[in-house]
Design a protein around this motif. Sequence first.
Motif, mmCIF file in Angstrom:
data_model
loop_
_atom_site.group_PDB
_atom_site.id
_atom_site.type_symbol
_atom_site.label_atom_id
_atom_site.label_comp_id
_atom_site.label_asym_id
_atom_site.label_seq_id
_atom_site.Cartn_x
_atom_site.Cartn_y
_atom_site.Cartn_z
ATOM 1 N N ILE A 285 4.631 6.632 1.784
ATOM 2 C CA ILE A 285 4.862 5.637 0.715
ATOM 3 C C ILE A 285 3.918 4.450 0.895
ATOM 4 O O ILE A 285 3.273 3.984 -0.055
ATOM 5 C CB ILE A 285 6.329 5.167 0.709
ATOM 6 N N ALA A 286 3.822 3.952 2.127
ATOM 7 C CA ALA A 286 2.945 2.807 2.397
ATOM 8 C C ALA A 286 1.491 3.150 2.101
ATOM 9 O O ALA A 286 0.749 2.350 1.508
ATOM 10 C CB ALA A 286 3.107 2.359 3.848
ATOM 11 N N GLU A 287 1.068 4.345 2.504
ATOM 12 C CA GLU A 287 -0.328 4.774 2.265
ATOM 13 C C GLU A 287 -0.619 4.863 0.772
ATOM 14 O O GLU A 287 -1.697 4.483 0.308
ATOM 15 C CB GLU A 287 -0.586 6.129 2.945
ATOM 16 N N LYS A 288 0.349 5.341 0.001
ATOM 17 C CA LYS A 288 0.182 5.483 -1.450
ATOM 18 C C LYS A 288 -0.126 4.138 -2.106
ATOM 19 O O LYS A 288 -0.846 4.058 -3.105
ATOM 20 C CB LYS A 288 1.463 6.086 -2.037
ATOM 21 N N HIS A 289 0.407 3.070 -1.488
ATOM 22 C CA HIS A 289 0.211 1.728 -2.058
ATOM 23 C C HIS A 289 -0.843 0.930 -1.291
ATOM 24 O O HIS A 289 -0.857 -0.298 -1.347
ATOM 25 C CB HIS A 289 1.545 0.976 -2.076
ATOM 26 N N GLY A 290 -1.704 1.615 -0.551
ATOM 27 C CA GLY A 290 -2.845 0.947 0.080
ATOM 28 C C GLY A 290 -2.621 0.428 1.485
ATOM 29 O O GLY A 290 -3.505 -0.205 2.075
ATOM 30 N N GLY A 291 -1.437 0.677 2.048
ATOM 31 C CA GLY A 291 -1.173 0.250 3.426
ATOM 32 C C GLY A 291 -1.621 1.312 4.421
ATOM 33 O O GLY A 291 -1.730 2.485 4.077
ATOM 34 N N ALA A 292 -1.904 0.888 5.642
ATOM 35 C CA ALA A 292 -2.193 1.830 6.733
ATOM 36 C C ALA A 292 -0.949 1.877 7.602
ATOM 37 O O ALA A 292 -0.519 0.846 8.125
ATOM 38 C CB ALA A 292 -3.394 1.363 7.545
ATOM 39 N N LYS B 194 6.035 -5.523 -2.775
ATOM 40 C CA LYS B 194 7.308 -5.219 -3.438
ATOM 41 C C LYS B 194 7.391 -3.742 -3.828
ATOM 42 O O LYS B 194 8.460 -3.140 -3.806
ATOM 43 C CB LYS B 194 7.479 -6.107 -4.678
ATOM 44 N N HIS B 195 6.226 -3.161 -4.206
ATOM 45 C CA HIS B 195 6.219 -1.736 -4.575
ATOM 46 C C HIS B 195 6.583 -0.872 -3.367
ATOM 47 O O HIS B 195 7.335 0.108 -3.487
ATOM 48 C CB HIS B 195 4.845 -1.314 -5.108
ATOM 49 N N ILE B 196 6.030 -1.222 -2.205
ATOM 50 C CA ILE B 196 6.330 -0.461 -0.984
ATOM 51 C C ILE B 196 7.808 -0.613 -0.647
ATOM 52 O O ILE B 196 8.511 0.379 -0.402
ATOM 53 C CB ILE B 196 5.451 -0.935 0.199
ATOM 54 N N TYR B 197 8.295 -1.859 -0.657
ATOM 55 C CA TYR B 197 9.698 -2.101 -0.318
ATOM 56 C C TYR B 197 10.637 -1.350 -1.267
ATOM 57 O O TYR B 197 11.625 -0.750 -0.832
ATOM 58 C CB TYR B 197 10.009 -3.605 -0.382
ATOM 59 N N LYS B 198 10.313 -1.378 -2.563
ATOM 60 C CA LYS B 198 11.183 -0.730 -3.559
ATOM 61 C C LYS B 198 11.260 0.767 -3.319
ATOM 62 O O LYS B 198 12.340 1.368 -3.332
ATOM 63 C CB LYS B 198 10.646 -1.024 -4.972
ATOM 64 N N GLU B 199 10.088 1.375 -3.062
ATOM 65 C CA GLU B 199 10.077 2.828 -2.852
ATOM 66 C C GLU B 199 10.682 3.199 -1.496
ATOM 67 O O GLU B 199 11.336 4.232 -1.370
ATOM 68 C CB GLU B 199 8.644 3.375 -2.975
ATOM 69 N N TRP B 200 10.454 2.354 -0.492
ATOM 70 C CA TRP B 200 11.119 2.595 0.804
ATOM 71 C C TRP B 200 12.632 2.649 0.593
ATOM 72 O O TRP B 200 13.300 3.577 1.057
ATOM 73 C CB TRP B 200 10.778 1.476 1.796
ATOM 74 N N LYS B 201 13.158 1.652 -0.100
ATOM 75 C CA LYS B 201 14.616 1.582 -0.307
ATOM 76 C C LYS B 201 15.145 2.827 -1.015
ATOM 77 O O LYS B 201 16.218 3.330 -0.690
ATOM 78 C CB LYS B 201 14.981 0.325 -1.108
ATOM 79 N N SER B 202 14.364 3.314 -1.985
ATOM 80 C CA SER B 202 14.819 4.503 -2.732
ATOM 81 C C SER B 202 14.812 5.753 -1.860
ATOM 82 O O SER B 202 15.414 6.769 -2.204
ATOM 83 C CB SER B 202 13.965 4.718 -3.990
ATOM 84 N N GLY C 103 12.637 7.924 15.419
ATOM 85 C CA GLY C 103 13.638 7.083 14.762
ATOM 86 C C GLY C 103 13.156 5.646 14.778
ATOM 87 O O GLY C 103 11.956 5.388 14.878
ATOM 88 N N ASP C 104 14.080 4.719 14.682
ATOM 89 C CA ASP C 104 13.762 3.288 14.695
ATOM 90 C C ASP C 104 12.789 2.920 13.574
ATOM 91 O O ASP C 104 13.034 3.225 12.425
ATOM 92 C CB ASP C 104 13.236 2.836 16.062
ATOM 93 N N CYS C 105 11.637 2.299 13.920
ATOM 94 C CA CYS C 105 10.797 1.652 12.906
ATOM 95 C C CYS C 105 9.434 2.313 12.736
ATOM 96 O O CYS C 105 8.898 2.931 13.659
ATOM 97 C CB CYS C 105 10.569 0.189 13.280
ATOM 98 N N GLY C 106 8.879 2.130 11.547
ATOM 99 C CA GLY C 106 7.473 2.376 11.282
ATOM 100 C C GLY C 106 6.868 1.084 10.778
ATOM 101 O O GLY C 106 7.587 0.184 10.325
ATOM 102 N N ILE C 107 5.540 0.996 10.858
ATOM 103 C CA ILE C 107 4.877 -0.239 10.407
ATOM 104 C C ILE C 107 3.764 0.113 9.418
ATOM 105 O O ILE C 107 3.237 1.230 9.415
ATOM 106 C CB ILE C 107 4.293 -1.059 11.585
ATOM 107 N N SER C 108 3.425 -0.851 8.587
ATOM 108 C CA SER C 108 2.288 -0.701 7.692
ATOM 109 C C SER C 108 1.472 -1.992 7.702
ATOM 110 O O SER C 108 2.039 -3.089 7.627
ATOM 111 C CB SER C 108 2.746 -0.407 6.261
ATOM 112 N N ILE C 109 0.159 -1.843 7.832
ATOM 113 C CA ILE C 109 -0.745 -2.992 7.780
ATOM 114 C C ILE C 109 -1.302 -3.079 6.361
ATOM 115 O O ILE C 109 -1.910 -2.121 5.864
ATOM 116 C CB ILE C 109 -1.912 -2.834 8.784
ATOM 117 N N ILE C 110 -1.085 -4.220 5.715
ATOM 118 C CA ILE C 110 -1.580 -4.391 4.346
ATOM 119 C C ILE C 110 -2.396 -5.680 4.256
ATOM 120 O O ILE C 110 -2.288 -6.569 5.104
ATOM 121 C CB ILE C 110 -0.432 -4.450 3.312
ATOM 122 N N ASN C 111 -3.211 -5.739 3.210
ATOM 123 C CA ASN C 111 -3.840 -7.003 2.830
ATOM 124 C C ASN C 111 -2.784 -7.790 2.066
ATOM 125 O O ASN C 111 -2.091 -7.242 1.206
ATOM 126 C CB ASN C 111 -5.061 -6.716 1.944
#
Length: 360
Positions: free
Chosen positions: A308-315, A338-346, A324-332
């Motif tokens: 999801i993060a990659e789709k919106h330009g994040g690495a 908000k697009h990443i957060y919205k799709e993550w939540k879904s 388990g636990d967490c993943g991270i995304s580096i963005i500009n």
Amino acid sequence: MIQVKAPGKLYIAGEYAVTEPGYKSVLIAVDRFVTASIEDTTSLATQGTIHSKTLHHEPVTFQRREDKIAVSDLHAAKQLKYVITAIEVFEQYVRSNDISLKHFNLTIDSNLDDASGHKYGLGSSAAVLVSVIKALNEFYDMQLSNLYIYKLAVIANMKLQSLSSCGDIAVSVYTGWLAYSTFDHEWVMQQIEDTSVNEVLNKNWPGLHIEPLQAPENMEVLIGWTGSPASSHHLVSEVKRLKADPTFYGKFLEQSHTCVEKLIHAFKTNHIKGVQQMIRHNRKIIQQMDNEATIDIETPHLKTLCEIAEKHGGAAKTSGAGGGDCGISIINSDSNKKHIYKEWKSHEVIPLEFNVYHGQ
């Protein structure tokens, strides 16, 4: 009353390789904390108290028996082993400097877990050790450097367990962004057994590297939580089995080393795209190892988070041991997170809107 706090951590790159001395990783401190409060007891007191708000409702009393802390409640003593061991190690150092010990009341509180007690994987035991050492440092007015606070917390940690790289301790002390490689554990353990705490602190530890970094301008870290805890101890143990194939394991270490050095260079040259490129490359290196070890570091849930993060330009990649636990995304920061957060939540990934913590 003295109050100090020690932040939680997340690994950004270099996981698993960081368990070997001299192989670097990159971590961040996040603005969620273990807080330690300490105050003097009355001058006539013959005992002090320890109160962990996250573990018990009532404070427990403690007394000193030779160089050990004896707690009034045996069940509490097990739960408080990190607090007790940190006090014991610090007091060895105090005594070695011919300073008289004092009784105190110590209170520990934490917001490193969610409201219902689920762990995010932010390194709570490391933050407990660091907060206790920092509180005692101020209480005794020792004015210790960050390096000495780190080393005292590590000595306590090594008395409790030996698998940790102690990167979580380093970033909890130094805060911000950190490049870190661990020390020769066998050498340090030998020093602990053979010499005084003072001598161990004064020596250079082979392999240890602690270097604060400055993030490129306009770079942001997004954190997604899968809601399922990971067993770092189990995962690291399983990966250690790969050492039986020195060709594969050696190649993994070398690839991770090259990738993280390039990542650090991208930080130092203010190059977001370079950071993102190395985050993606580090994900591939860990995926290769995951396939070899068959331990599910990148779970389906974490894979979805990354895609999801990659789709919106994040690495994006897993953080820490994975599983388990967490993943991270580096963005500009110009990107629309908000697009990443919205799709993550879904997809049942919970955005953790934490910030990188840069010290008090």
